[in-house]
Design an enzyme around this catalytic site. Structure first.
Site, PDB file in Angstrom:
ATOM      1  N   SER A 192      58.862 -26.183 -21.508  1.00 46.37           N
ATOM      2  CA  SER A 192      57.801 -26.856 -22.255  1.00 46.37           C
ATOM      3  C   SER A 192      57.163 -25.973 -23.306  1.00 46.37           C
ATOM      4  O   SER A 192      56.601 -26.487 -24.274  1.00 46.37           O
ATOM      5  CB  SER A 192      56.729 -27.374 -21.291  1.00 46.37           C
ATOM      6  OG  SER A 192      57.207 -28.489 -20.587  1.00 46.37           O
ATOM      7  N   HIS A 244      52.257 -23.598 -22.717  1.00 46.23           N
ATOM      8  CA  HIS A 244      52.156 -24.681 -23.695  1.00 46.23           C
ATOM      9  C   HIS A 244      51.421 -24.207 -24.948  1.00 46.23           C
ATOM     10  O   HIS A 244      51.861 -24.457 -26.071  1.00 46.23           O
ATOM     11  CB  HIS A 244      51.406 -25.873 -23.091  1.00 46.23           C
ATOM     12  CG  HIS A 244      52.095 -26.486 -21.919  1.00 46.23           C
ATOM     13  ND1 HIS A 244      51.531 -27.481 -21.163  1.00 46.23           N
ATOM     14  CD2 HIS A 244      53.313 -26.242 -21.365  1.00 46.23           C
ATOM     15  CE1 HIS A 244      52.368 -27.836 -20.204  1.00 46.23           C
ATOM     16  NE2 HIS A 244      53.449 -27.088 -20.294  1.00 46.23           N
TER      17      HIS A 244
END
Length: 386
Positions: A192, A244
């Site tokens: 991610s 992230h």
């Protein structure tokens, strides 16, 4: 006296198929020119469509790595009860140990999960890269790979495998680096960070190429909202939001460096015929004079400034981050509130550390973005800014 040449205009068509520029004559074209495809179609390399093969290859690589992780895990050998025991060696760890249907933390550690202690003390810096190819379970893998296909293929079609491949890998490294500086008590896996890098690059690409887009304000607002919601989801427990954030910031800066496009005015000049000999600037058809060429630079001044600033920030950021990591610095000691960026405790959950932190992306939000605003993912909606 020689006849004046035809006035040729350059148009960029990118809604379907391969983007090409079509020289369109104001008057009827010469029969010989009409018979020659080469005379009527000239591809613009700056706006052509690429065949996407790298992103699907990345997806296959992630799936293969997950299968190998399950083979190394060998649940029947290290656990009394396994989920989907009929899979034998490839069965999953018990739900209470891994609710994502995946291997144990020890198996992920063997495969190259991000473990700060091993990076610093045992000089295993390669874990900053290998962790982005590993996933905590089937649900984790499906969520990330679905998002990668939706976002990555569109970007690779628009910008090619070299730029998108570098953007993906460097963003993933940036996510791993920031994660390692804040989360040092457990291991971290997932793609991610790289996915958020692609989202960040989409945002910066829209900004740096602002003048060539139509409906840009709506696209910009939608992208900002989607990114904000996805980052907000990262405050849930057991999600590595630092990966992230690090991936997003890296991708955002890389977008200014890798995804810059020339102005359409320059493209028109670059691919239009040069003014024939014998014509002065005043007598040349519109768009052919040297004055017009000089008035349309390839890149705007703000594009060049953003490119330079982003490159400097990237070099400085990665250099400082790597130095701090290799010295064993824990940034939580210097920022008492930063841990809230990754998890906010509530009456419904706590933020106690677990063996595995997953870099999880929520694909639902990506699909909402794709279905409602598909123009954000490509350059179909463009305007000719001369």
């Amino acid at each position: 006296m020689a006849a004046a040449p035809e006035n040729v205009q350059i148009r960029v068509h990118s809604r379907r198929g391969v983007n090409t520029i079509h020289p369109v004559s104001v008057e009827s074209p010469h029969p010989a020119a009409a018979a020659s495809p080469a005379a009527n179609y000239r591809e613009v390399k700056h706006f052509k469509k690429w065949f996407p093969w790298l992103i699907p290859t990345f997806v296959v690589a992630n799936v293969v790595m997950f299968i190998i992780s399950m083979y190394v895990n060998n649940c029947p050998k290290n656990s009394i009860s396994c989920v989907a025991g009929f899979l034998g060696r490839f069965s999953f760890q018990p739900f209470k140990e891994n609710p994502l249907l995946g291997p144990s933390s020890s198996a992920l550690g063997k495969m190259g999960a991000l473990d700060v202690a091993k990076v610093v003390d045992k000089h295993q810096g390669w874990r900053l890269i290998t962790c982005m190819w590993l996933h905590g379970g089937v649900f984790h893998l499906l969520a990330n790979m679905l998002s990668l296909l939706v976002i990555g293929i569109r970007l690779e079609q628009e910008f090619g495998f070299v730029r998108i491949g570098l953007l993906y890998l460097i963003s993933g490294l940036g996510g791993s680096l920031l994660s390692a500086l804040f989360i040092q008590s457990n291991i971290s896996v997932g793609a991610s960070g790289a996915l958020f890098g692609l989202l960040g690059a989409m945002l910066s690409e829209l900004i740096t190429n602002w003048t060539i887009y139509a409906n840009k304000l709506a696209a910009f607002t939608t992208l900002v909202v989607i990114v904000a919601i996805n980052l907000a989801v990262g405050i849930l427990p057991h999600v590595d939001n630092f990966a992230h954030i690090g991936g997003f910031v890296s991708g955002f800066l890389l977008g200014f460096v890798f995804l810059i496009r020339p102005q359409f005015g320059w493209v028109n000049q670059r691919y239009a015929p040069i003014s024939p000999a014998g014509y002065s600037s005043a007598a040349s058809p519109a768009g052919y004079s040297s004055t017009s060429r000089a008035a349309n630079p390839k890149f705007m001044a703000y594009q060049r400034i953003l490119w330079l600033l982003s490159l400097i920030l990237l070099v400085v950021g990665f250099t400082v981050g790597l130095v701090l990591l290799l010295r064993g610095v824990d940034l939580n000691d210097h920022c008492s509130w930063c841990h809230y960026l990754s998890c906010v405790p509530t009456s419904k959950w706590s933020c106690n550390t677990q063996p595995i932190s997953c870099q999880v992306n929520k694909p639902l939000l990506v699909f909402v973005l794709f279905l409602n605003c598909p123009h954000i993912f490509d350059t179909s909606e463009v305007i000719d800014n001369k």
